[in-house]
Scaffold this active site. Structure first.
Site, PDB file in Angstrom:
ATOM      1  N   LYS A   1      30.628 -73.058 -52.400  1.00  0.00           N
ATOM      2  CA  LYS A   1      31.472 -73.081 -51.197  1.00  0.00           C
ATOM      3  C   LYS A   1      32.629 -72.092 -51.330  1.00  0.00           C
ATOM      4  O   LYS A   1      32.912 -71.332 -50.402  1.00  0.00           O
ATOM      5  CB  LYS A   1      32.002 -74.497 -50.944  1.00  0.00           C
TER       6      LYS A   1
ATOM      7  N   GLN B   1      35.312 -83.086 -52.700  1.00  0.00           N
ATOM      8  CA  GLN B   1      33.893 -83.162 -53.055  1.00  0.00           C
ATOM      9  C   GLN B   1      33.532 -84.581 -53.472  1.00  0.00           C
ATOM     10  O   GLN B   1      34.231 -85.209 -54.269  1.00  0.00           O
ATOM     11  CB  GLN B   1      33.594 -82.154 -54.179  1.00  0.00           C
TER      12      GLN B   1
ATOM     13  N   ASP C   1      35.202 -81.113 -43.492  1.00  0.00           N
ATOM     14  CA  ASP C   1      33.988 -81.818 -43.901  1.00  0.00           C
ATOM     15  C   ASP C   1      33.591 -82.870 -42.856  1.00  0.00           C
ATOM     16  O   ASP C   1      32.550 -83.524 -42.991  1.00  0.00           O
ATOM     17  CB  ASP C   1      34.258 -82.519 -45.239  1.00  0.00           C
TER      18      ASP C   1
HETATM   19  N1  GUN Z   1      28.572 -84.077 -51.831  1.00  0.00           N
HETATM   20  C1  GUN Z   1      27.321 -83.715 -51.466  1.00  0.00           C
HETATM   21  N2  GUN Z   1      27.366 -83.053 -50.293  1.00  0.00           N
HETATM   22  C2  GUN Z   1      28.656 -83.008 -49.909  1.00  0.00           C
HETATM   23  C3  GUN Z   1      29.333 -82.481 -48.763  1.00  0.00           C
HETATM   24  O1  GUN Z   1      28.753 -81.895 -47.839  1.00  0.00           O
HETATM   25  N3  GUN Z   1      30.674 -82.663 -48.739  1.00  0.00           N
HETATM   26  C4  GUN Z   1      31.332 -83.312 -49.727  1.00  0.00           C
HETATM   27  N4  GUN Z   1      32.652 -83.454 -49.618  1.00  0.00           N
HETATM   28  N5  GUN Z   1      30.752 -83.821 -50.781  1.00  0.00           N
HETATM   29  C5  GUN Z   1      29.412 -83.663 -50.873  1.00  0.00           C
END
Ligand code: GUN
Length: 313
Positions: free
Chosen positions: A54, A98, A121
């Site tokens: 990311k 995350q 998110d």
């Molecule tokens: N863990 C797995 N996929 C994601 C996501 O799209 N966002 C976040 N914050 N954690 C994740």
């Protein structure tokens, strides 16, 4: 049957190229560089990879990105302090915590602390509630990426039966909300299946578009798929493989080699939904920065039914 392998990497590059143009415009016209803060608590290897992808993609598109690392033993209070500090930090227009967090920390409490205008998110109650009301502010990245993948591959969900295996708040529920909207690129009939669903295969076989978001390697087998279905694989599972140099490899929730023989289109793992999730986080961060630059927060619009996305004729 000739099967299209949907190239998520290529489509994600297109989304990132669009985001990069938007970033250049924001910098030039408003003097604003969109910024993303990624909070990573602990050393989960999969989370490390997601966050690295990311932040790298952000930098590739011209954004400012920073990873805030905290040890697995960090208290919930310290994580909340970090989120509150990031809420106030004008360098960051987007905050991503995350998941999963270590077990002693409540994900719900931490997510609730994120300022809705920075919730790239799409996991706060405001983002999810607005999506449920048909007036999204930030759509969670994976569902947004799936819809983008379908539309950019010429697959319109309108009138189709979409069966989603999984009921997560990160993927399955927001995807269902997106696809049932009375709007262009939506208008689908949606069924959600989960671990207590009876006779799962009889339902998945009805799917025109089958989405696997289960978290179990190769759980969707060929007998569960209708001839000509579109199959979207959200799973990222690491399994042991003695033929691989590293001793492991990534597979999805779909038995790819068998299912591709029946599907009209299918996403691979890796290289399908994963890159789209990353691209949509970047895209959401640019959107957050544009709202910031233009003085709107996304929360200040009239909150009446008149504000709901207008139905298409
Ligand atoms: N863990 C797995 N996929 C994601 C996501 O799209 N966002 C976040 N914050 N954690 C994740």
């Amino acid at each position: 049957m000739s099967t299209t392998i949907i190239d998520g990497k290529h489509i994600a590059e297109e989304v990132l190229a669009d985001a990069a143009k938007d970033v250049a415009r924001l910098k030039q016209e408003r003097g604003v560089t969109p910024g993303l803060a990624a909070v990573l608590v602990g050393e989960d290897p999969a989370s490390e990879v997601y966050v690295r992808n990311k932040t790298r993609s952000c930098e590739q598109a011209g954004l400012f990105a920073q990873t805030l690392r905290m040890p697995a033993t960090t208290t919930q209070g310290k994580v909340l302090e970090m989120v509150q500090r990031l809420n106030r930090d004008p360098r960051f227009h987007g905050i991503l915590v995350q998941l999963p967090l270590p077990r002693h920390i409540s994900e719900a409490v931490v997510i609730a602390a994120i300022a809705p205008e920075k919730d790239v998110d799409g996991q706060t109650a405001v983002s999810l509630g607005r999506l449920a009301a048909g007036d999204p502010v930030f759509v969670p990245a994976t569902p947004a990426g799936i819809v983008e993948l379908l539309l950019r591959s010429g697959i319109d969900p309108e009138g189709k039966h979409v069966v989603i295996c999984g009921r997560s708040t990160l993927v399955a529920k927001p995807l269902a909300l997106l696809l049932v909207r009375k709007a262009k690129g939506a208008n689908a009939t949606v069924t959600i299946c989960h671990t207590r669903t009876r006779n799962l295969a009889s339902i998945t076989r009805q799917a025109d578009i089958l989405v696997a978001a289960i978290g179990q390697p190769r759980a969707i087998t060929a007998d569960m798929v209708k001839d000509g279905a579109v199959v979207i694989d959200v799973g990222i599972n690491r399994i042991s493989d003695t033929t691989a140099k590293s001793g492991t490899r990534l597979v999805g929730d779909v038995d790819f080699n068998a299912v591709r023989e029946k599907a009209s289109a299918i996403t691979p793992v890796p290289g399908g939904v994963g890159p789209m999730t990353v691209a949509m986080v970047v895209s959401n961060t640019v959107l957050a920065a544009r709202r910031f630059a233009e003085g709107g927060t996304g929360q200040d619009r009239p909150r009446t039914t008149l504000d709901i996305v207008p139905p298409v004729a």
